[in-house]
Design an enzyme around this catalytic site. Structure first.
Site, PDB file in Angstrom:
ATOM      1  N   CYS A  78       0.798  -1.224   0.000  1.00 21.43           N
ATOM      2  CA  CYS A  78       0.000   0.000   0.000  1.00 21.43           C
ATOM      3  C   CYS A  78       0.833   1.278   0.000  1.00 21.43           C
ATOM      4  O   CYS A  78       1.721   1.474   0.839  1.00 21.43           O
ATOM      5  CB  CYS A  78      -0.933  -0.003   1.215  1.00 21.43           C
ATOM      6  SG  CYS A  78      -2.131   1.352   1.173  1.00 21.43           S
ATOM      7  N   CYS A 115     -18.158   3.569  -3.901  1.00 25.60           N
ATOM      8  CA  CYS A 115     -17.320   3.021  -2.831  1.00 25.60           C
ATOM      9  C   CYS A 115     -16.405   4.116  -2.296  1.00 25.60           C
ATOM     10  O   CYS A 115     -15.727   4.803  -3.062  1.00 25.60           O
ATOM     11  CB  CYS A 115     -16.491   1.859  -3.363  1.00 25.60           C
ATOM     12  SG  CYS A 115     -17.468   0.575  -4.172  1.00 25.60           S
ATOM     13  N   CYS A 206     -18.163  -7.139   1.166  1.00 24.59           N
ATOM     14  CA  CYS A 206     -17.285  -7.102   0.002  1.00 24.59           C
ATOM     15  C   CYS A 206     -15.904  -7.511   0.504  1.00 24.59           C
ATOM     16  O   CYS A 206     -15.308  -6.805   1.325  1.00 24.59           O
ATOM     17  CB  CYS A 206     -17.260  -5.697  -0.590  1.00 24.59           C
ATOM     18  SG  CYS A 206     -16.043  -5.467  -1.914  1.00 24.59           S
ATOM     19  N   ARG A 278     -15.207  -9.122  -8.820  1.00 27.38           N
ATOM     20  CA  ARG A 278     -14.753  -7.855  -9.406  1.00 27.38           C
ATOM     21  C   ARG A 278     -13.333  -7.968  -9.929  1.00 27.38           C
ATOM     22  O   ARG A 278     -12.419  -8.384  -9.223  1.00 27.38           O
ATOM     23  CB  ARG A 278     -14.821  -6.725  -8.375  1.00 27.38           C
ATOM     24  CG  ARG A 278     -14.239  -5.407  -8.914  1.00 27.38           C
ATOM     25  CD  ARG A 278     -14.543  -4.228  -8.017  1.00 27.38           C
ATOM     26  NE  ARG A 278     -15.969  -3.995  -7.989  1.00 27.38           N
ATOM     27  CZ  ARG A 278     -16.686  -3.856  -6.862  1.00 27.38           C
ATOM     28  NH1 ARG A 278     -16.092  -3.942  -5.690  1.00 27.38           N
ATOM     29  NH2 ARG A 278     -17.978  -3.652  -6.926  1.00 27.38           N
TER      30      ARG A 278
END
Length: 355
Positions: A78, A115, A206, A278
Site C-alpha cells: 500500500c 465506494c 465485500c 470484481r
C-alpha cells in the site's frame, strides 16, 4: 498440470457442476479446480456464471479516496502506509459536499455503486458523523453505497448500518499462511472478526484479495477457500492484481502470470457462484485480451474512472471501447434486488482496499 485432478469428477464435469452454494470446500478440491486444463476450467466457470448472471452485463462501481495517506498499518502493497516512503502526502477527511458531488458525476457516467475508502486502521469517533452523512448523501442519489474504513467498533457498525450502508469492504488480502509476510500490524483473525460482525449487523460484505505479491498458487487457493467457507459468501469478491508501487516493500514483486490470474478469477466464480467477482486493481497493466478472458472466467464487476484510491485505472473511454469490442453492457441497478441478497443484479480492490 498434475494428472491427479482426474479423481475430482465434479471438477471436470460441467454437467454436474450445478451452481449450488457450498461452504465446505477443501484445499484439495479448490487446487484441483485451479490445475484443470484451462479450457475445462473456463468452460465450467462460464457454465456456472450463466446459471446466475447475464454473461454480457458488468456491474460498474466508482471508488473515491475520502481520506488519503498516513495510515498506521504496514500493508506491504500500500502506497498509503505511513511506514513506507512513497511520496504520498496525507490528507484530511474530505468534505461531505465534495463527496456527494463526485458521486453525482459517477452516477452520470454509469456507475451504480459508490465506494468510499479511508486510509485508517479504524475510524475515530470524531469522524463518524461525517462518514455517516456521506453514506446518507450518496444513498439519497439512488446509488448503492460501500465503504472501507479499516476495523470497526460495534457502535461504528450500527451507525453505518442505520445510515443505510449497503456494503462494507474488508479484504482478507491473501492466505492466512502468507498473510504475515505482507502485513504485521493487523492479524488475519482481526479481518475475519470485522467481516463477521458486519455480517451479523445485516450489511452485505465485500471481501477479496490481491494476487501477485510473491505468494504460491496454494495461497491463492487457500484465500478463496477462506472466503467460500464463510457462513455466507461475500456478495462482492474483488480480485486485485498487485500494482507494484515504488517505495513499498513489494515494489520489486514479480508480476503474476496472466493465465494464473485468469485461473484465480475462474476458481472464485466456481466456488462463489452467486457473488459478484470484481476485476479490480491492476487493469491498467492488463491487455484487452486478458480482461476478456477474465470476463469469460466469470468476472462481472469493475471499477470505472481514471483512478482507484491512489492508483491509475483505465478510465471510462477505454472501458467503453473494450465493452464495445466484447459486446458487454453496464448492469443497471435494480433497487428491489439491491435491498436483499439476490445476485441477479448485484466491491474493493488492491488500491481499493491496495482496496
Amino acid at each position: 498440470m498434475p494428472s491427479s485432478v482426474t479423481q475430482f469428477d465434479l471438477a471436470r464435469t460441467p454437467a454436474r457442476a450445478a451452481s449450488a452454494v457450498r461452504h465446505d470446500w477443501t484445499r484439495e478440491e479448490a487446487l484441483a479446480l485451479y490445475e484443470l486444463p484451462l479450457m475445462d476450467l473456463l468452460y465450467r466457470a462460464q457454465t456456472i456464471h450463466r446459471a446466475t448472471f447475464d454473461p454480457n452485463k458488468v456491474q460498474m462501481s466508482r471508488l473515491l479516496s475520502i481520506k488519503t495517506g498516513g495510515c498506521a498499518e504496514d500493508c506491504g502493497y500500500c502506497s498509503q502506509s505511513a511506514h513506507h516512503k512513497t511520496g504520498l502526502k496525507a490528507s484530511k477527511l474530505m468534505e461531505v459536499e465534495r463527496v456527494i458531488s463526485e458521486a453525482k458525476k459517477a452516477k452520470d457516467a454509469g456507475a451504480t455503486r459508490y465506494c468510499m475508502g479511508a486510509a485508517w486502521r479504524s475510524p475515530k469517533a470524531r469522524d463518524m458523523d461525517t462518514v455517516v452523512a456521506m453514506v446518507e448523501g450518496v444513498k439519497a442519489l439512488g446509488m448503492e453505497t460501500c465503504m472501507t474504513l479499516g476495523m470497526l467498533t460495534d457502535d461504528d457498525i450500527v451507525r453505518l448500518r442505520d445510515a443505510g450502508l449497503d456494503y462494507y469492504n474488508h479484504n482478507v488480502d491473501t492466505s492466512e499462511a502468507y498473510y504475515s509476510k505482507v502485513i504485521t500490524t493487523r492479524t488475519y483473525a482481526d479481518r475475519l472478526d470485522t467481516l463477521a460482525r458486519v455480517r451479523d449487523a445485516g450489511m452485505k460484505v465485500c471481501s477479496g484479495g490481491i494476487v501477485g505479491m510473491g505468494e504460491e498458487r496454494e495461497d491463492r487457493v487457500d484465500m478463496l477457500v477462506t472466503l467460500a467457507n464463510l457462513d455466507e459468501h461475500p456478495e462482492s469478491v474483488p480480485i486485485n492484481m498487485l500494482i507494484a508501487i515504488p517505495g513499498t516493500p513489494l515494489e520489486d514483486a514479480k508480476r503474476i502470470d496472466p493465465i494464473d490470474f485468469v485461473r484465480t478469477i475462474a476458481v472464485a466464480r466456481i466456488m462463489m457462484p452467486r457473488s459478484f467477482v470484481r476485476l479490480s486493481a491492476g487493469r491498467t497493466d492488463m491487455s484487452d485480451e486478458m480482461q476478456a478472458l477474465c470476463f469469460f472466467a466469470g468476472a462481472n464487476s469493475i471499477f470505472v474512472g481514471d483512478t482507484l484510491l491512489t492508483a491509475d485505472n483505465p478510465g471510462e473511454d477505454k472501458d467503453s471501447v473494450l465493452f464495445a469490442k466484447l459486446g458487454l453492457e453496464p448492469l443497471e441497478l435494480n433497487i428491489e434486488q439491491s435491498s436483499d441478497h439476490e445476485p441477479a443484479v448485484c466491491a474493493g480492490g488492491q488500491d481499493a482496499l491496495q482496496s
